[in-house]
Design a protein around this motif. Structure first.
Motif, PDB file in Angstrom:
ATOM      1  N   GLY A  78       0.814  -1.212   0.000  1.00  0.00           N
ATOM      2  CA  GLY A  78       0.000   0.000   0.000  1.00  0.00           C
ATOM      3  C   GLY A  78       0.849   1.265   0.000  1.00  0.00           C
ATOM      4  O   GLY A  78       2.084   1.220  -0.081  1.00  0.00           O
ATOM      5  N   ALA A  79       0.186   2.396   0.103  1.00  0.00           N
ATOM      6  CA  ALA A  79       0.860   3.701   0.040  1.00  0.00           C
ATOM      7  C   ALA A  79       1.850   3.891   1.182  1.00  0.00           C
ATOM      8  O   ALA A  79       2.954   4.400   0.972  1.00  0.00           O
ATOM      9  CB  ALA A  79      -0.181   4.814   0.050  1.00  0.00           C
ATOM     10  N   ILE A  80       1.478   3.484   2.384  1.00  0.00           N
ATOM     11  CA  ILE A  80       2.387   3.646   3.533  1.00  0.00           C
ATOM     12  C   ILE A  80       3.624   2.791   3.348  1.00  0.00           C
ATOM     13  O   ILE A  80       4.750   3.254   3.588  1.00  0.00           O
ATOM     14  CB  ILE A  80       1.656   3.310   4.845  1.00  0.00           C
ATOM     15  CG1 ILE A  80       0.577   4.348   5.113  1.00  0.00           C
ATOM     16  CG2 ILE A  80       2.640   3.238   6.011  1.00  0.00           C
ATOM     17  CD1 ILE A  80      -0.352   4.011   6.256  1.00  0.00           C
ATOM     18  N   LYS A  81       3.440   1.553   2.885  1.00  0.00           N
ATOM     19  CA  LYS A  81       4.578   0.667   2.648  1.00  0.00           C
ATOM     20  C   LYS A  81       5.505   1.254   1.586  1.00  0.00           C
ATOM     21  O   LYS A  81       6.728   1.245   1.718  1.00  0.00           O
ATOM     22  CB  LYS A  81       4.091  -0.730   2.235  1.00  0.00           C
ATOM     23  CG  LYS A  81       5.194  -1.699   1.897  1.00  0.00           C
ATOM     24  CD  LYS A  81       6.065  -1.935   3.116  1.00  0.00           C
ATOM     25  CE  LYS A  81       7.210  -2.867   2.781  1.00  0.00           C
ATOM     26  NZ  LYS A  81       8.118  -3.007   3.915  1.00  0.00           N
ATOM     27  N   ARG A  82       4.940   1.778   0.503  1.00  0.00           N
ATOM     28  CA  ARG A  82       5.750   2.376  -0.562  1.00  0.00           C
ATOM     29  C   ARG A  82       6.545   3.576  -0.055  1.00  0.00           C
ATOM     30  O   ARG A  82       7.706   3.763  -0.401  1.00  0.00           O
ATOM     31  CB  ARG A  82       4.861   2.781  -1.743  1.00  0.00           C
ATOM     32  CG  ARG A  82       4.336   1.597  -2.528  1.00  0.00           C
ATOM     33  CD  ARG A  82       3.686   2.016  -3.834  1.00  0.00           C
ATOM     34  NE  ARG A  82       2.604   2.967  -3.661  1.00  0.00           N
ATOM     35  CZ  ARG A  82       1.327   2.653  -3.501  1.00  0.00           C
ATOM     36  NH1 ARG A  82       0.969   1.373  -3.490  1.00  0.00           N
ATOM     37  NH2 ARG A  82       0.410   3.584  -3.369  1.00  0.00           N
ATOM     38  N   ARG A  83       5.910   4.385   0.792  1.00  0.00           N
ATOM     39  CA  ARG A  83       6.588   5.565   1.338  1.00  0.00           C
ATOM     40  C   ARG A  83       7.762   5.148   2.232  1.00  0.00           C
ATOM     41  O   ARG A  83       8.866   5.679   2.110  1.00  0.00           O
ATOM     42  CB  ARG A  83       5.578   6.417   2.108  1.00  0.00           C
ATOM     43  CG  ARG A  83       6.040   7.790   2.448  1.00  0.00           C
ATOM     44  CD  ARG A  83       4.939   8.731   2.934  1.00  0.00           C
ATOM     45  NE  ARG A  83       3.793   8.126   3.598  1.00  0.00           N
ATOM     46  CZ  ARG A  83       2.587   7.968   3.030  1.00  0.00           C
ATOM     47  NH1 ARG A  83       2.360   8.379   1.814  1.00  0.00           N
ATOM     48  NH2 ARG A  83       1.597   7.421   3.704  1.00  0.00           N
TER      49      ARG A  83
END
Length: 129
Positions: A78-83
């Motif tokens: 997800g977005a948090i993991k990618r960040r």
């Protein structure tokens, strides 16, 4: 605790072992494709990168996800993991400035059931900040 059900610590240990096994399977698959490992389980800046590999002029930061199905594995990034992943990649590059001129990308290896690992090159962008 009921008999036959793992407690919290036991479940965490089992998940850790499954994760390590998945990472080794992913690394083996990538090595068969000509990649060589630069780092395993690199953690910095609040993020973690499962594998960092190189083939020729390309350095790939690899996220490994093992789930019951490939669709679930793909959805697990997800977005948090990618960040967090991107922050860790930038931290690693800061420690290895000699490699900054190479092609850099974020890859993913998905594992589901007993199927061969699925390698997706350039699975998501490495965020600048």
């Amino acid at each position: 605790m009921r008999r036959g059900r793992p407690d919290g610590a036991g479940a965490r240990r089992a998940a850790y072992r499954r994760g390590r096994r998945g990472e080794w399977l992913a690394l083996a698959a990538l090595m068969l494709k000509g990649y060589r490992p630069l780092a395993l389980r690199f953690a910095a800046a609040g993020g973690e990168i499962d594998l960092i590999v190189r083939r020729g002029a390309t350095v790939a930061f690899v996220e490994v996800k093992a789930r019951p199905t490939l669709a679930e594995a793909r959805d697990a990034i997800g977005a948090i993991k990618r960040r967090r992943f991107s922050r860790a990649a930038r931290a690693w590059l800061g420690r290895h400035p000699d490699l900054a001129g190479l092609t850099l990308r974020a890859d993913a290896v998905f594992l589901a059931g007993r199927a061969w690992p699925v390698h997706v090159a350039d699975a998501f962008p490495i965020e600048e900040r």
